[in-house]
Design an enzyme around this catalytic site. Structure first.
Site, PDB file in Angstrom:
ATOM      1  N   HIS A   1       0.847  -1.196   0.000  1.00  0.00           N
ATOM      2  CA  HIS A   1       0.000   0.000   0.000  1.00  0.00           C
ATOM      3  C   HIS A   1       0.880   1.242   0.000  1.00  0.00           C
ATOM      4  CE1 HIS A   1       0.868  -0.721   4.249  1.00  0.00           C
ATOM      5  NE2 HIS A   1       0.380   0.459   4.577  1.00  0.00           N
TER       6      HIS A   1
ATOM      7  N   ASP B   1       5.913   4.261   5.062  1.00  0.00           N
ATOM      8  CA  ASP B   1       6.798   3.261   5.665  1.00  0.00           C
ATOM      9  C   ASP B   1       6.794   1.945   4.894  1.00  0.00           C
ATOM     10  OD1 ASP B   1       4.142   2.968   6.539  1.00  0.00           O
ATOM     11  OD2 ASP B   1       4.724   1.918   8.364  1.00  0.00           O
TER      12      ASP B   1
ATOM     13  N   HIS C   1      -7.411  -1.876   5.464  1.00  0.00           N
ATOM     14  CA  HIS C   1      -6.593  -0.848   6.115  1.00  0.00           C
ATOM     15  C   HIS C   1      -7.184   0.515   5.768  1.00  0.00           C
ATOM     16  CE1 HIS C   1      -3.224   0.668   8.255  1.00  0.00           C
ATOM     17  NE2 HIS C   1      -2.516   1.049   7.210  1.00  0.00           N
TER      18      HIS C   1
ATOM     19  N   ASP D   1      -0.250  -4.314   6.671  1.00  0.00           N
ATOM     20  CA  ASP D   1      -1.120  -3.593   7.592  1.00  0.00           C
ATOM     21  C   ASP D   1      -2.590  -3.936   7.347  1.00  0.00           C
ATOM     22  OD1 ASP D   1       1.381  -2.528   7.801  1.00  0.00           O
ATOM     23  OD2 ASP D   1       0.729  -0.445   7.850  1.00  0.00           O
TER      24      ASP D   1
END
Length: 302
Positions: A60, A64, A140, A210
């Site tokens: 995504h 990070d 997410h 995530d």
């Protein structure tokens, strides 16, 4: 299957904590999974051969997980790369990469091929005769996928101890690998099972980036041998995990258990916790074989 954890922490990079990136070697391929800041430094520390990386999977578009991609592409350019590079990621990744290159007056002398994802269904992203790579739809704050790497059934292995007992020519070896019986010159029929061993055990790896915990995630990765699952929080912050659409270590353990996995790797730890062993302890409440990701850690699975 050879997995190197290049970075395994959440949010901002720190002196002793790099954000998400992994290097997976499987059936002759070297896959880069996510590319947080300082990934190329981590690759050099791991002794990785940059030229072998031909497929990059980005889960995504949070910094990070992909801000290191721009620098890595620039380095490929400086190294004189010629081989094409495939990048799989959410719609918008092509625009982001090409804009940075344009603003910097740069261009790639190698083909840069984007495979932008928009679907909420699981499908095949890459396939050859040895393995397949599928996306894993996740939940997410932005559109996010994990990735499932699966070996295909291989040829049977030659049992040389048994083969040596018969007048079998080398030219027959591939037919034996393909599962065929062999007829000797004297008319005897030798069953393939007598001459071969079962193929090597199939490897599979699921990278669950995530995501909010949801029960049906386990269905996407059912039977996967090794699962990486983010564990940003412990149960003491379950409300915060839900709010930010992340998971706890306990929830990661539940997913691994429900998927029937053999091993669970935890990562993406929040910096609010000083002792990452707490994540392992919590996940082990529900799943027995838990491995803590560490920056630079190499894991081999036979």
């Amino acid at each position: 299957m050879d997995l190197t954890i290049l970075g395994c922490h959440s949010a901002t990079p720190r002196a002793n904590a790099r954000p998400s990136a992994q290097l997976l070697e499987m059936r002759g391929h070297l896959f880069l999974i996510d590319c947080g800041e300082a990934t190329q430094i981590a690759l050099r520390n791991a002794g990785a051969k940059f030229a072998r990386i031909k497929h990059i999977f980005i889960s995504h578009l949070h910094g990070d997980h992909f801000y290191g991609l721009f620098g890595l592409i620039s380095t490929f350019q400086l190294l004189g790369r010629e081989a094409e590079l495939h990048i799989y990621g959410p719609k918008g990744i092509k625009e982001a990469v090409l804009l940075i290159l344009k603003l910097g007056g740069a261009w790639t002398p190698f083909p840069l091929l984007f495979h932008e994802l928009t679907t909420d269904e699981q499908g095949v992203l890459f396939e050859d005769e040895k393995l397949t790579v599928k996306n894993i739809p996740l939940r997410h704050r932005v559109y996010t996928n994990g990735f499932l790497f699966q070996e295909k059934e291989g040829d049977r292995r030659l049992n040389m101890e048994m083969i040596s007992q018969y007048p079998i020519e080398v030219c027959d070896y591939q037919n034996i690998r393909n599962g065929k019986d062999i007829t000797l010159a004297d008319g005897r029929l030798i069953a393939n099972r007598e001459l071969t061993l079962d193929p090597h055990r199939l490897q599979s790896y699921a990278y669950c980036s995530d995501t909010l915990y949801f029960e049906s995630l386990a269905d996407y990765i059912k039977g996967c041998r090794v699962v990486y699952h983010e564990a940003t929080f412990l149960q003491d912050k379950e409300d915060l995990a839900k709010k930010t659409m992340h998971s706890t270590a306990y929830q990661a353990g539940l997913t691994a258990k429900n998927a029937g996995a053999e091993a669970l790797i935890l990562g993406h730890y929040s910096s609010r916790y000083n002792d990452v062993n707490l994540f392992k302890k919590e996940a082990e409440e529900v799943f027995p074989n838990v491995i803590l990701a560490e920056d630079g850690k190499r894991l081999l699975f036979a």
